[in-house]
Write an enzyme that holds these catalytic residues in place. Structure first.
Site, PDB file in Angstrom:
ATOM      1  N   LYS A 175      -9.441  59.882  26.064  1.00 15.02           N
ATOM      2  CA  LYS A 175     -10.764  59.452  25.600  1.00 15.02           C
ATOM      3  C   LYS A 175     -11.653  60.673  25.435  1.00 15.02           C
ATOM      4  O   LYS A 175     -11.961  61.373  26.406  1.00 15.02           O
ATOM      5  CB  LYS A 175     -11.381  58.485  26.604  1.00 15.02           C
ATOM      6  CG  LYS A 175     -12.800  58.075  26.234  1.00 15.02           C
ATOM      7  CD  LYS A 175     -13.329  57.006  27.156  1.00 15.02           C
ATOM      8  CE  LYS A 175     -14.774  56.689  26.844  1.00 15.02           C
ATOM      9  NZ  LYS A 175     -15.331  55.658  27.709  1.00 15.02           N
ATOM     10  N   LYS A 231      -8.718  57.363  21.886  1.00 14.74           N
ATOM     11  CA  LYS A 231     -10.035  56.885  21.473  1.00 14.74           C
ATOM     12  C   LYS A 231     -10.998  58.041  21.312  1.00 14.74           C
ATOM     13  O   LYS A 231     -11.061  58.848  22.233  1.00 14.74           O
ATOM     14  CB  LYS A 231     -10.520  55.930  22.556  1.00 14.74           C
ATOM     15  CG  LYS A 231     -11.962  55.596  22.529  1.00 14.74           C
ATOM     16  CD  LYS A 231     -12.361  54.887  23.785  1.00 14.74           C
ATOM     17  CE  LYS A 231     -13.837  54.613  23.674  1.00 14.74           C
ATOM     18  NZ  LYS A 231     -14.430  54.072  24.816  1.00 14.74           N
TER      19      LYS A 231
HETATM   20  C1  PBG Z   1     -17.668  53.199  28.448  1.00 13.49           C
HETATM   21  C2  PBG Z   1     -17.039  52.927  27.143  1.00 13.49           C
HETATM   22  C3  PBG Z   1     -17.399  53.475  25.906  1.00 13.49           C
HETATM   23  C4  PBG Z   1     -16.643  52.819  24.957  1.00 13.49           C
HETATM   24  C5  PBG Z   1     -15.808  51.918  25.615  1.00 13.49           C
HETATM   25  N1  PBG Z   1     -16.060  52.016  26.982  1.00 13.49           N
HETATM   26  C6  PBG Z   1     -18.413  54.431  25.473  1.00 13.49           C
HETATM   27  C7  PBG Z   1     -18.786  55.606  26.234  1.00 13.49           C
HETATM   28  O1  PBG Z   1     -17.973  56.332  26.790  1.00 13.49           O
HETATM   29  O2  PBG Z   1     -19.982  55.807  26.256  1.00 13.49           O
HETATM   30  C8  PBG Z   1     -16.775  53.066  23.483  1.00 13.49           C
HETATM   31  C9  PBG Z   1     -16.359  51.981  22.592  1.00 13.49           C
HETATM   32  C10 PBG Z   1     -16.889  52.070  21.219  1.00 13.49           C
HETATM   33  O3  PBG Z   1     -17.678  52.958  20.843  1.00 13.49           O
HETATM   34  O4  PBG Z   1     -16.517  51.181  20.445  1.00 13.49           O
HETATM   35  N2  PBG Z   1     -17.026  53.945  29.347  1.00 13.49           N
END
Ligand code: PBG
Length: 310
Positions: A175, A231
């Site tokens: 991520k 992601k």
């Molecule tokens: C939170 C989280 C995020 C997403 C999923 N879980 C965002 C972040 O790290 O701020 C992003 C999902 C998206 O943008 O569709 N931990």
């Protein structure tokens, strides 16, 4: 006949948002066709999605109250119980596991007293406790999106001790710290705020570092993750491809909120065909090696794939 990639709606997961303080569903800028549901309306949303051929969901519960510690998970637990009692085995339900919609400062974990540093181990302990409650409530899968070190192993051990050995873990393994999470943070009220730690760069991966992403994903695999997620997705197909070569685990590609919004805006302006762009992105993700696609347009997947007459 000769296509190397064939999409199937069966590989799609639809994210859903449920907010404890919402009575009538609210919309989110950029997230066309996605609404933040109330406890009651999420049942309608899921029923309609099942009709459209989608049975797998990633749930983001948004509690009414934010705090810095002693978080209250009762709302998330009740939403899962409710969905399970309404739909039984007709849905596969993954629960996002993170503290960012619980904390006043919007970070994914517990900060030190000065608000300058995220405390890894206390956060892992808290997440482990939360994961157990989500599994007790009936989640099929726990999806930790916090990016703390060591959380997959800790969660797996706790689930097993409690007899939840059949509950799987989909790890947000690679991520990245990304500009593409904007609409999501609006939906969950989870943008980092306050005077301390400004962004998530101390715990999410740098876009410039492929090796770090691979190391993180392979470590999660070793700790017991059943599905490895990359992601954002569309700008990171090199990560998907390389990870696919190095792991036997299924790989999920999360086409995140900002990526989705970008496609939607292009279509809204008449510069591209909406279904066409989404299908092209999804095809690229599968071509790179994704086994599972998480998309805000998952609920259209069956119809769009069928309409593309091969
Ligand atoms: C939170 C989280 C995020 C997403 C999923 N879980 C965002 C972040 O790290 O701020 C992003 C999902 C998206 O943008 O569709 N931990």
């Amino acid at each position: 006949m000769t296509a190397g990639v064939r999409l199937s709606h069966k590989a799609f997961i639809q994210p859903i948002f449920v907010d404890a303080s919402v009575e009538t569903p609210r919309s989110v800028e950029g997230l066309n066709d996605v609404r933040v549901d109330s406890v009651a309306s999420v049942i309608e949303t899921i029923a309609a999605d099942i009709e459209s051929g989608i049975s797998k969901f990633l749930l983001f519960p948004i509690p009414a109250k934010k705090s810095t510690k002693d978080f209250d998970y009762a709302f998330a637990v009740s939403v899962i119980k409710n969905i399970r009692s309404q739909f039984g085995e007709r849905v596969w339900l993954a629960a996002d596991l993170c503290l960012c919609s619980y904390t006043e400062h919007g970070h994914c974990g517990i900060l030190n007293d000065q608000g300058t540093k995220l405390l890894n181990h206390p956060t892992v302990a808290e997440l482990t406790k939360y994961a157990a409650l989500l599994a007790d409530a009936g989640a099929d899968c726990i999806a930790p999106s916090d990016m703390m070190d060591g959380r997959i192993g800790a969660i797996r051990a706790q689930l097993d001790v409690l007899g939840h050995d059949e509950v799987s873990i989909m790890s947000y393994a690679a991520k990245f710290s990304s500009q593409f999470y904007g609409p999501f943070r609006d939906a969950c009220h989870s943008a980092p705020s306050g005077t301390g730690l400004k962004n998530r760069k101390t715990y999410q991966i740098d876009a410039a570092n492929l090796n770090d992403a691979l190391a993180s994903a392979l470590r999660d695999e070793k700790e017991g993750a059943d599905i490895l997620m990359v992601k954002p997705a569309a700008l990171y197909t090199d990560v998907i491809k390389t990870l696919k070569q190095q792991s036997l685990k299924p790989i999920a590609a999360y086409h995140v909120s900002g990526e989705y919004a970008a496609v939607e805006m292009l279509a809204e302006k008449g510069m591209a065909d909406r279904a066409g762009v989404h299908l092209e992105v999804w095809t690229a993700l599968v071509r790179a090696g994704a086994d599972i696609i998480i998309s805000y347009a998952a609920r259209n997947a069956k119809q769009w794939i069928e309409a593309k007459k091969y």
